[in-house]
Design an enzyme around this catalytic site. Structure first.
Site, mmCIF file in Angstrom:
data_model
loop_
_atom_site.group_PDB
_atom_site.id
_atom_site.type_symbol
_atom_site.label_atom_id
_atom_site.label_comp_id
_atom_site.label_asym_id
_atom_site.label_seq_id
_atom_site.Cartn_x
_atom_site.Cartn_y
_atom_site.Cartn_z
ATOM 1 C CD GLU A 25 -2.824 -1.476 0.619
ATOM 2 O OE1 GLU A 25 -3.233 -0.483 -0.003
ATOM 3 O OE2 GLU A 25 -3.353 -2.595 0.545
ATOM 4 C CB CYS B 16 -1.424 7.167 1.480
ATOM 5 S SG CYS B 16 -2.730 6.262 2.328
HETATM 6 P P1 NAD Z 1 9.064 5.240 3.866
HETATM 7 O O1 NAD Z 1 8.858 4.204 2.825
HETATM 8 O O2 NAD Z 1 10.370 5.919 3.905
HETATM 9 O O3 NAD Z 1 8.827 4.650 5.314
HETATM 10 C C1 NAD Z 1 7.602 4.056 5.668
HETATM 11 C C2 NAD Z 1 7.910 2.981 6.692
HETATM 12 O O4 NAD Z 1 8.638 1.949 6.057
HETATM 13 C C3 NAD Z 1 8.789 3.506 7.817
HETATM 14 O O5 NAD Z 1 8.227 3.101 9.025
HETATM 15 C C4 NAD Z 1 10.138 2.865 7.570
HETATM 16 O O6 NAD Z 1 10.803 2.549 8.765
HETATM 17 C C5 NAD Z 1 9.764 1.614 6.822
HETATM 18 N N1 NAD Z 1 10.837 1.135 5.954
HETATM 19 C C6 NAD Z 1 11.754 1.856 5.273
HETATM 20 N N2 NAD Z 1 12.589 1.034 4.588
HETATM 21 C C7 NAD Z 1 12.188 -0.223 4.858
HETATM 22 C C8 NAD Z 1 12.637 -1.514 4.452
HETATM 23 N N3 NAD Z 1 13.674 -1.673 3.629
HETATM 24 N N4 NAD Z 1 11.973 -2.588 4.931
HETATM 25 C C9 NAD Z 1 10.931 -2.450 5.753
HETATM 26 N N5 NAD Z 1 10.450 -1.253 6.161
HETATM 27 C C10 NAD Z 1 11.081 -0.161 5.720
HETATM 28 O O7 NAD Z 1 7.886 6.278 3.712
HETATM 29 P P2 NAD Z 1 7.589 7.572 4.546
HETATM 30 O O8 NAD Z 1 7.963 8.726 3.715
HETATM 31 O O9 NAD Z 1 8.086 7.488 5.931
HETATM 32 O O10 NAD Z 1 5.985 7.412 4.611
HETATM 33 C C11 NAD Z 1 5.142 8.084 3.800
HETATM 34 C C12 NAD Z 1 4.834 7.306 2.541
HETATM 35 O O11 NAD Z 1 3.965 6.239 2.850
HETATM 36 C C13 NAD Z 1 4.093 8.162 1.542
HETATM 37 O O12 NAD Z 1 4.554 7.888 0.243
HETATM 38 C C14 NAD Z 1 2.661 7.714 1.701
HETATM 39 O O13 NAD Z 1 1.839 7.965 0.607
HETATM 40 C C15 NAD Z 1 2.821 6.268 1.984
HETATM 41 N N6 NAD Z 1 1.634 5.728 2.655
HETATM 42 C C16 NAD Z 1 0.802 4.924 1.948
HETATM 43 C C17 NAD Z 1 -0.364 4.444 2.533
HETATM 44 C C18 NAD Z 1 -1.329 3.544 1.780
HETATM 45 O O14 NAD Z 1 -2.218 2.967 2.413
HETATM 46 N N7 NAD Z 1 -1.231 3.402 0.472
HETATM 47 C C19 NAD Z 1 -0.666 4.791 3.839
HETATM 48 C C20 NAD Z 1 0.206 5.600 4.529
HETATM 49 C C21 NAD Z 1 1.381 6.063 3.932
#
Ligand code: NAD
Length: 523
Positions: free
Chosen positions: A260, A294
């Site tokens: 997601e 998001c």
């Molecule tokens: P990010 O991908 O940098 O981090 C999100 C989470 O993923 C963090 O908690 C991070 O610790 C974890 N993460 C990072 N690298 C990882 C890896 N290699 N393995 C496992 N986990 C890892 O994103 P962000 O900028 O912190 O969050 C915002 C983003 O998330 C935006 O793009 C937003 O649109 C998206 N988002 C999507 C949804 C949805 O339901 N589609 C919901 C909420 C947020």
């Protein structure tokens, strides 16, 4: 723009509550990190981190608990979700305090999370028994071939969730996994770990067996791989860039994953829309959780015939928003959660302004309220050279574009690699639906921003393009956590020529049988 006071306290998140919650984490083998409240800068917790050994132990405990849980009748598992639903509503005061303290969001947006969890626990409690029921499809030879299709839980599901909706995203994907007979190892973001730990504590009080829902702690980039190496399925919510990494890692192991991811969501105000109603809802749709949602809107396309009315109402409403994050319902928008979010917002707005964009509202950092407050911002005259035109900001910034006809609005809405959520405004529901169907997005809300589709728990939610694969909510949101198993029993006669019958005669008989079945319109 009016403002509210800075919060002085963390409400229910007292030091002894923090200590009690941290005892639930499978962590401690790696050095702790300090987590701060975004609004006050106060240290909230010394958060223990999970080592590889902690993660291994968490998966072992989860696996052992899952073997017993899978034997519990679905109706009993569903009853745990029902009790969880009641506890979430009863304890919402404390939950909202924790969510607000960890994220800096306003209470009104924190409440959306309580609503999400309540709706999903009720929905999956009500539907799991039917979704997981054994099916008896017709066999290859009716009567002679008895077929059963069973739903087997995957085993241990890894739920890796981000910080922006810490209750909804850590919990609402775990619930269907649990009711389907799986164990869950969750990895909430460090910033919002206490919310997830409160949820696990509440689930145990609702009757979930100890050990079945484990929480490990650590940066995703550090421990994500360790989790995927041990999981039977991965549920990830976060950016598209990280989604690619997770997808690759899951692919290496040939386990399923649901991703997601990000969005650059469009809101379309068609020529026959009510511009005042659209403007009112666009405020909530663009600035929920300070745009760190998001599903929130970052692009608004307005037909020229209703543009002036829309923009007037919208800008006035945005300028009227009350900023602040006290632990009550008196403000409209809270803080950003991290300095890096603030950096992105400032970079996008500054770049747009330097290249000729006009700021109609906001565009101002508000350190007087807290280090990461940024005013809700409306831009016009945004062009393709500006970063904000195409890239996700994930902050309180929306660009408004005037369009000459409704088809142009659709074409521009679809000019993105993302496809998560969209909103279409029209006085005619039929016309709204017709335009909605032309938009490349997993969900489209007509005369609503995001809550109509998101809050309808029986309808799947998810992205197309780089917004993700897989779905949450609806039957899809549960069935991804099971493997179907077909058990076919052949009775009385074999599927082969009868004694004395030649293969040629068998083929002829079967050919006749196939034709009769088709003529009878049998499936
Ligand atoms: P990010 O991908 O940098 O981090 C999100 C989470 O993923 C963090 O908690 C991070 O610790 C974890 N993460 C990072 N690298 C990882 C890896 N290699 N393995 C496992 N986990 C890892 O994103 P962000 O900028 O912190 O969050 C915002 C983003 O998330 C935006 O793009 C937003 O649109 C998206 N988002 C999507 C949804 C949805 O339901 N589609 C919901 C909420 C947020």
């Amino acid at each position: 723009m009016t403002t509210a006071q800075r919060p002085a306290a963390t409400g229910a998140l007292t030091p002894d509550v923090v200590e009690r919650l941290l005892a639930r984490a499978a962590a401690g083998g790696a050095p702790a990190v300090t987590v701060h409240a975004p609004v006050t800068g106060e240290a909230i917790a010394e958060l223990p981190q999970s080592s590889a050994a902690d993660i291994e132990a968490a998966f072992e405990r989860a696996r052992a608990a899952q073997r017993q849980w899978a034997k519990v009748p679905v109706r009993e598992r569903a009853a745990v979700l029902r009790r969880f639903h009641d506890l979430v509503l009863a304890e919402q005061g404390a939950i909202l305090d924790i969510v607000q303290t960890e994220t800096g969001k306003s209470r009104v947006h924190a409440f959306d999370e309580v609503g999400d969890v309540a709706v999903n626990s009720r929905y999956y409690a009500a539907t799991a028994p039917k979704l997981l029921a054994r099916r008896n499809p017709r066999g290859v030879l009716p009567v002679l071939t008895d077929v059963q299709v069973r739903q087997r839980p995957k085993g241990v599901v890894a739920v890796i969730s981000p910080w922006n909706y810490p209750l909804a995203l850590a919990v609402s994907d775990a619930l269907p996994a649990l009711v389907a007979g799986n164990a869950v190892v969750g990895r909430p973001d460090n910033q919002t770990a206490l919310t997830a730990l409160w949820a696990v504590d509440m689930a145990v009080r609702a009757g979930l067996p100890e050990g079945l829902w484990q929480i490990v702690l650590g940066r995703g980039s550090v421990i994500g791989g360790e989790m995927i190496d041990r999981a039977d399925y991965v549920d990830y919510t976060g950016s598209s860039a990280t989604g690619r990494t997770i997808g690759r890692q899951a692919g290496e192991r040939l386990i399923g994953c649901s991703l997601e991811l990000g969005g650059k969501n469009p809101l379309l105000v068609l020529s026959d829309a009510d511009p005042v109603a659209a403007a009112k809802t666009a405020v909530r749709a663009s600035f929920a959780s300070a745009g760190q949602l998001c599903e929130s809107m970052e692009r608004i396309y307005v037909h020229e015939s209703v543009y002036d009315r829309f923009i007037g109402e919208f800008v006035t409403a945005v300028k009227d928003m009350k900023l602040g994050a006290p632990l009550d319902y008196t403000t409209d928008m809270g803080s950003l959660t991290f300095s890096r979010q603030l950096d992105t917002v400032r970079a996008h707005v500054d770049d747009a302004v330097a290249k000729g964009a006009t700021v109609l509202a906001g565009g101002v950092h508000r350190p007087d309220l807290g280090p990461y407050f940024y005013e809700p911002t409306v831009l016009t005259d945004v062009t393709a050279e500006m970063t904000v035109y195409r890239e996700e900001t994930f902050g309180p910034v929306v660009s408004v574009y005037k369009v000459a006809d409704d088809d142009e609005a659709v074409a521009r809405a679809n000019d993105t690699p993302y496809g998560l959520n969209a909103s279409v405004w029209s006085r005619s529901a039929a016309r709204g639906r017709e335009f909605a169907a032309r938009i490349n997005a997993g969900s489209v809300n007509v005369n609503e921003g995001f809550i109509a589709a998101w809050g309808s728990a029986d309808a799947p939610s998810g992205g197309v393009g780089i917004s993700g694969t897989g779905r949450r909510h609806g039957p899809e949101g549960l069935l991804k956590y099971v493997d179907t198993q077909t058990i076919a029993v052949q009775r009385m006669l074999p599927i082969a020529p009868l004694p004395g019958m030649s293969e040629a005669m068998w083929a002829k008989t079967m050919t006749l049988y196939f034709r009769v079945m088709k003529a009878l319109r049998q499936k």
